[in-house]
Design a protein around this motif. Structure first.
Motif, short mmCIF file in Angstrom:
data_model
loop_
_atom_site.label_atom_id
_atom_site.label_comp_id
_atom_site.label_asym_id
_atom_site.label_seq_id
_atom_site.Cartn_x
_atom_site.Cartn_y
_atom_site.Cartn_z
N ALA A 190 -116.31 60.13 24.25
CA ALA A 190 -115.92 61.16 25.21
C ALA A 190 -114.40 61.35 25.13
N HIS A 191 -113.96 62.59 25.28
CA HIS A 191 -112.53 62.90 25.15
C HIS A 191 -111.68 62.07 26.10
N GLN A 192 -112.11 61.99 27.38
CA GLN A 192 -111.29 61.29 28.37
C GLN A 192 -111.25 59.78 28.12
N THR A 193 -112.25 59.26 27.40
CA THR A 193 -112.26 57.84 27.06
C THR A 193 -111.36 57.58 25.87
N TRP A 194 -111.51 58.38 24.82
CA TRP A 194 -110.68 58.23 23.62
C TRP A 194 -109.21 58.39 23.96
N GLU A 195 -108.89 59.29 24.88
CA GLU A 195 -107.52 59.57 25.27
C GLU A 195 -106.80 58.31 25.77
N LYS A 196 -107.55 57.37 26.33
CA LYS A 196 -106.94 56.15 26.90
C LYS A 196 -106.41 55.21 25.83
N ILE A 197 -106.91 55.35 24.59
CA ILE A 197 -106.41 54.46 23.52
C ILE A 197 -105.85 55.24 22.33
N SER A 198 -105.83 56.58 22.38
CA SER A 198 -105.41 57.34 21.21
C SER A 198 -103.89 57.38 21.09
N SER A 199 -103.43 57.53 19.87
CA SER A 199 -101.99 57.61 19.61
C SER A 199 -101.46 58.97 20.03
N GLU A 200 -100.27 58.97 20.61
CA GLU A 200 -99.61 60.22 21.05
C GLU A 200 -98.13 60.12 20.71
N SER A 201 -97.56 61.20 20.22
CA SER A 201 -96.17 61.14 19.78
C SER A 201 -95.21 60.85 20.93
N ASP A 202 -95.50 61.38 22.11
CA ASP A 202 -94.54 61.21 23.22
C ASP A 202 -94.70 59.89 23.96
N THR A 203 -95.69 59.07 23.58
CA THR A 203 -95.82 57.74 24.18
C THR A 203 -95.59 56.64 23.16
N CYS A 204 -95.17 57.02 21.96
CA CYS A 204 -94.97 56.04 20.89
C CYS A 204 -93.62 55.34 21.04
N THR A 205 -93.62 54.00 20.97
CA THR A 205 -92.37 53.23 21.07
C THR A 205 -91.72 53.03 19.70
N ARG A 206 -92.34 53.54 18.66
CA ARG A 206 -91.81 53.56 17.30
C ARG A 206 -91.41 52.16 16.83
N THR A 207 -90.18 51.97 16.34
CA THR A 207 -89.81 50.69 15.74
C THR A 207 -89.79 49.54 16.74
N LYS A 208 -89.80 49.84 18.04
CA LYS A 208 -89.79 48.80 19.06
C LYS A 208 -91.19 48.30 19.41
N CYS A 209 -92.19 48.90 18.82
CA CYS A 209 -93.57 48.51 19.11
C CYS A 209 -93.90 47.21 18.38
N PRO A 210 -94.54 46.24 19.07
CA PRO A 210 -94.92 44.99 18.40
C PRO A 210 -95.93 45.21 17.27
N HIS A 211 -96.60 46.37 17.28
CA HIS A 211 -97.59 46.67 16.24
C HIS A 211 -97.06 47.65 15.21
N TYR A 212 -95.74 47.77 15.11
CA TYR A 212 -95.15 48.80 14.25
C TYR A 212 -95.67 48.71 12.81
N GLN A 213 -95.70 47.52 12.26
CA GLN A 213 -96.16 47.37 10.87
C GLN A 213 -97.66 47.61 10.73
N ALA A 214 -98.42 47.17 11.73
CA ALA A 214 -99.88 47.30 11.66
C ALA A 214 -100.37 48.65 12.17
N CYS A 215 -99.48 49.44 12.74
CA CYS A 215 -99.84 50.73 13.37
C CYS A 215 -100.65 51.60 12.41
N PHE A 216 -101.79 52.09 12.90
CA PHE A 216 -102.66 52.92 12.06
C PHE A 216 -101.97 54.22 11.65
N VAL A 217 -101.23 54.82 12.56
CA VAL A 217 -100.53 56.08 12.25
C VAL A 217 -99.45 55.83 11.20
N ASN A 218 -98.70 54.75 11.36
CA ASN A 218 -97.63 54.46 10.39
C ASN A 218 -98.20 54.15 9.01
N LYS A 219 -99.34 53.45 8.99
CA LYS A 219 -99.99 53.17 7.70
C LYS A 219 -100.37 54.49 7.02
#
Length: 851
Positions: free
Chosen positions: A283-312
């Motif tokens: 469901a859209h409202q469910t996926w939205e809770k875990i989906s990647s968004e550009s304006d909520t991305c912490t970029r290089t400060k994210c603990p998952h920066y290397q493993a990030c699916f979008v960055n990969k």
């Protein structure tokens, strides 16, 4: 630090000083072109002040160029921002110099690169590859020699070599994907210039990525990498997954708890984190809770920066020679670049191939416009705060939970933050929910009233000067809208105050403990601000270059409301953002031309609508390739004339009998194409049982997903598919499953559709004939697509029945028929038409290809 004369010619130094002087000593970003000695000799201004955008400048600066930026302070040590800019420019072979305002000192953050000598395409080599004795002919199963392919390769080689724009109509069976892939691949590999292949449908993307490109990788004499690029929202965000899993009670509701748990388990195991990897559609409202968004991305400060699916995915895309994207993603990227943001959607690319290019105007209209919905605003507010069964959920309660559990935050500050959230922000959100409902209910009622519509179904109301002057519009909608806008802006200001308090607390503690929470909350506040701006643009401020309208759709107790604003014309926007910025642009489709309109060329409609007419004629290459099939032998067009016109009350009942009689003769094996869901549903309900009694299986669009529906249609050779819009194109059914296409009406767009109505009025205002210049060509393109469903292979054979006699009897009908491939056309009374249809099917039954 170096002397500028080492890197800049004297003319360049003087030009730079002039540009800085004109900017009154403020920051300026310039692009310098270098000579054979890697010295900058010519300079142009790209941006002033904070207008600078790395993605945008990469589209302008070529390999070997240098970006030059002044530091008014005279301190030339690169800032963190400068270092980030230098890194991005360096990846594209662009140098980066920092200078002072007098051009007395220079810091070469990235040295100038050697210019890459352009290696032109050898069209003879490419033609030989795909010719009768070439590598492709030797290894491609079912290879057919197609002279049209060679013509297309010749034209596209010239477009790449000479930086031109090619507009090519290539009908079904030409093999256009191979014809544009070969020049794009060789150019990208030879010249290190990435090329984007943009399509409108998933089907074509899958054909390119799963079939055509892997085949070429296996046979060509060059190695290349191609990547399918998907939008960020298609990927899970591991940071969000962590947070939802840590405190699920603050994020989950009863309705989505199980699905969210499944998504979290999947995200922990998934290799690419793409929604396409799931075996179900969340469901859209469910996926939205875990989906990647550009304006909520912490970029290089994210603990998952290397493993990030979008960055990969982005790292893979940055290594690619060929990007395969859809039109929506490409225009999202163009829209972002035109807005000057630092974060482009795609890696830099210099050449574009638009397949299915007849959709460009509609996609551009969407992406250069704006819109909001009642439900969208409600979701933003709910993400910040919602109460469920006495439990507070959302980002604000989650922030409070994090602050309470952090020992570095003083207790008095914790209490102050709690007071602001509990006593001010959460009640304000409840107020905004009420104001949202109040505004949207008033809009819903007004739209239904002014359009005389039933509560159920979709109604559209264009905002015209007459409506704006209406007292009830002003008192009901405008005043309510102003109250809502004001309340949103007061609320977002309070959110900003909260975030400043938290940021100050982080600085005192020497860290960024609440960075992700701040970003998430900031993003929702920014989206609310954007929503307020859109409401203001649509119902209060009026721009003559935009079309504003409202949509209302009844859904029991919940009523859907949309506010929309789209550009009246996209030609100038496309000229500025596509044709001026990219060296080669290719537009191709089976349906780009319209024949038989007086004083118009075949490509005029397309070129006027999408801004190609603004491009110098010497840069445009136009080509209509010959048909690949013998339509005189393979296809028959039949038009009964003793039937009512589509606007007649009797039309639906007569149409029902016509469809039944035709399908009885063809024994199914047919697409029945409609222009509206209402007529489709009416006739489906009337005909399903009678056709079932003939042993025919009747399928209807919307009863299951499109792929499965088509699969069932192909598997049962006595089936019929009732479809609208999406089944007029992008569907490839070969073999005996499809031997007839029934076109129930000429596919004119609804004239009262706001964007259509406004464009028609604009053409009339400038003295044009809107019907012939716009309505008819638009319908002809769709008509050609519908016709094109029938013949997909040289051994296919079938009939197209047109149950709209206007195609014969109206003066504009010949435009439709002349725009089709040349084939036999028979018109007359019903008995004659069905006699001819019977004879056609009895003459050579079941000879269609099953390949």
């Amino acid at each position: 630090m170096s002397l500028p004369s080492k890197y800049l010619t004297q003319n360049a130094i003087e030009a730079i000083r002039d540009h800085i002087s004109q900017a009154q000593g403020r920051e300026v970003y310039m692009v310098g072109s270098t000579n054979d000695h890697k010295m900058v000799e010519e300079v142009t201004v790209f941006a002033r002040g904070n207008e600078f955008s790395v993605p945008a400048i990469i589209q302008v600066a070529q390999h070997g160029d240098v970006v030059i930026h002044n530091h008014p302070s005279g301190m030339l040590e690169p800032s963190q921002a400068d270092i980030a800019v230098a890194s991005e420019l360096g990846k594209s072979g662009v140098g980066f110099f920092i200078i002072d305002n007098t051009v007395s000192n220079l810091y070469a953050a990235v040295e100038a690169f050697d210019r890459v000598e352009t290696k032109l395409l050898n069209s003879e080599h490419l033609i030989k590859l795909i010719g009768k004795d070439g590598l492709i002919a030797q290894k491609l199963p079912g290879y057919e020699f197609r002279p049209q392919q060679l013509e297309m390769i010749e034209t596209l080689s010239r477009a790449f070599n000479e930086n031109k724009i090619a507009i090519i109509e290539a009908g079904t069976g030409v093999g256009k994907t191979m014809a544009y892939l070969l020049p794009a691949i060789y150019w990208a590999v030879y010249n290190k210039e990435r090329c984007s292949i943009s399509t409108n449908t998933i089907n074509l993307q899958e054909q390119l990525i799963k079939k055509d490109i892997p085949f070429l990788q296996s046979v060509l004499d060059v190695k290349f990498k191609a990547v399918l690029v998907k939008g960020r929202q298609n990927y899970a965000c591991l940071r969000k997954v962590d947070e939802v899993q840590t405190e699920p009670e603050l994020f989950t509701d009863d309705a989505d708890k199980d699905e969210l748990t499944t998504l979290i388990e999947w995200a922990r195991k998934s290799k690419d984190g793409s929604k396409a990897d799931l075996n179900f559609i969340p469901a859209h409202q469910t996926w939205e809770k875990i989906s990647s968004e550009s304006d909520t991305c912490t970029r290089t400060k994210c603990p998952h920066y290397q493993a990030c699916f979008v960055n990969k995915a982005r790292r893979e895309a940055s290594k690619a020679d060929i990007l395969v994207v859809n039109h929506h993603l490409l225009f999202a990227d163009l829209s972002v670049r035109s807005g000057g943001t630092e974060y482009a959607v795609l890696p830099p690319y210099q050449r574009i191939v638009f397949d299915e290019a007849h959709h460009i105007e509609d996609v551009a209209t969407n992406y250069f416009g704006s819109g909001i919905t009642r439900a969208g605003i409600a979701r933003i507010l709910g993400r910040l705060f919602r109460e469920r069964k006495g439990v507070n959920k959302g980002l604000l309660p989650f922030l409070m939970s994090r602050i309470r559990s952090n020992a570095t935050v003083p207790l008095d500050l914790v209490a102050r933050i709690e007071q602001l959230i509990l006593a001010t922000l959460q009640p304000a959100i409840e107020d905004l929910k009420f104001l949202n409902q109040e505004l949207m209910e008033s809009i819903f009622s007004l739209v239904k009233e002014r359009t005389n519509s039933e509560e159920f179904g979709e109604s559209q109301l264009r905002i015209t000067p007459m409506l704006i002057r209406d007292k009830s519009w002003q008192s009901i909608v405008v005043e309510t809208g102003k109250n809502f806008i004001s309340a949103i802006r007061i609320f977002t200001a309070k959110i900003s105050a909260l975030l400043k308090i938290i940021e100050a607390a982080e600085m005192d503690a020497g860290g960024e403990a609440f960075l992700s929470q701040r970003l998430d909350i900031r993003a929702q506040a920014d989206r609310l601000e954007s929503a307020a701006n859109t409401i203001e643009k649509v119902i209060i401020k009026q721009d003559k270059n935009f079309v504003n309208w409202l949509e209302a759709i009844g859904r029991n107790r919940y009523r859907l409301v949309h506010l929309n604003s789209s550009p009246l014309e996209v030609s100038e926007m496309l000229f500025q953002n596509v044709y001026e910025k990219f060296k080669t642009v290719v537009m191709t489709s089976a349906t780009l031309t319209v024949e038989g309109i007086q004083n118009q060329g075949k490509f005029d409609y397309l070129e006027n609508r999408i801004g190609l007419s603004l491009v110098n004629k010497t840069r445009r290459l136009e080509k209509i390739l010959p048909e690949a099939f013998d339509y005189m032998q393979q296809a028959l067009i039949l038009v009964p004339l003793d039937i009512p016109e589509p606007n007649s009350r009797e039309f639906a009942s007569v149409l029902s009998g016509l469809i039944y009689r035709a399908l009885e003769i063809t024994q199914g094996k047919a697409f029945v194409l409609f222009t509206s869901y209402s007529l489709l549903n009416l006739l489906y309900n009337q005909l399903e049982m009678p056709l079932n009694e003939l042993g025919l299986n009747v399928l209807k669009q919307g009863t299951e997903n499109r792929h499965r529906l088509l699969q069932r249609f192909v598997e049962d050779t006595h089936s019929i598919l009732f479809g609208t819009d999406s089944f007029w194109e992008g569907v490839d059914v070969r073999g005996e499953a499809l031997e007839a296409v029934i076109i129930t009406k000429l596919p004119f767009r609804v004239p009262t559709e706001p964007i259509i109505e406004a464009r028609v009025e604009a053409i009339k205002r400038r003295g044009g004939n809107a019907f012939l210049e716009y309505n008819v060509p638009q319908a002809v393109i769709k008509f050609k697509q519908g016709f094109g469903r029938l013949i997909r292979h040289k051994s296919d054979r079938g009939a197209v029945l047109i149950f709209d006699k206007r195609v014969i009897e109206k003066y504009y009908g010949e435009v439709f028929l002349k725009s089709l491939p040349k084939c036999n056309i028979i018109s007359g009374n019903q008995d004659k038409i069905f006699s001819e249809l019977t004879a056609f099917f009895q003459s050579n039954p079941a000879i269609k290809s099953t390949q």
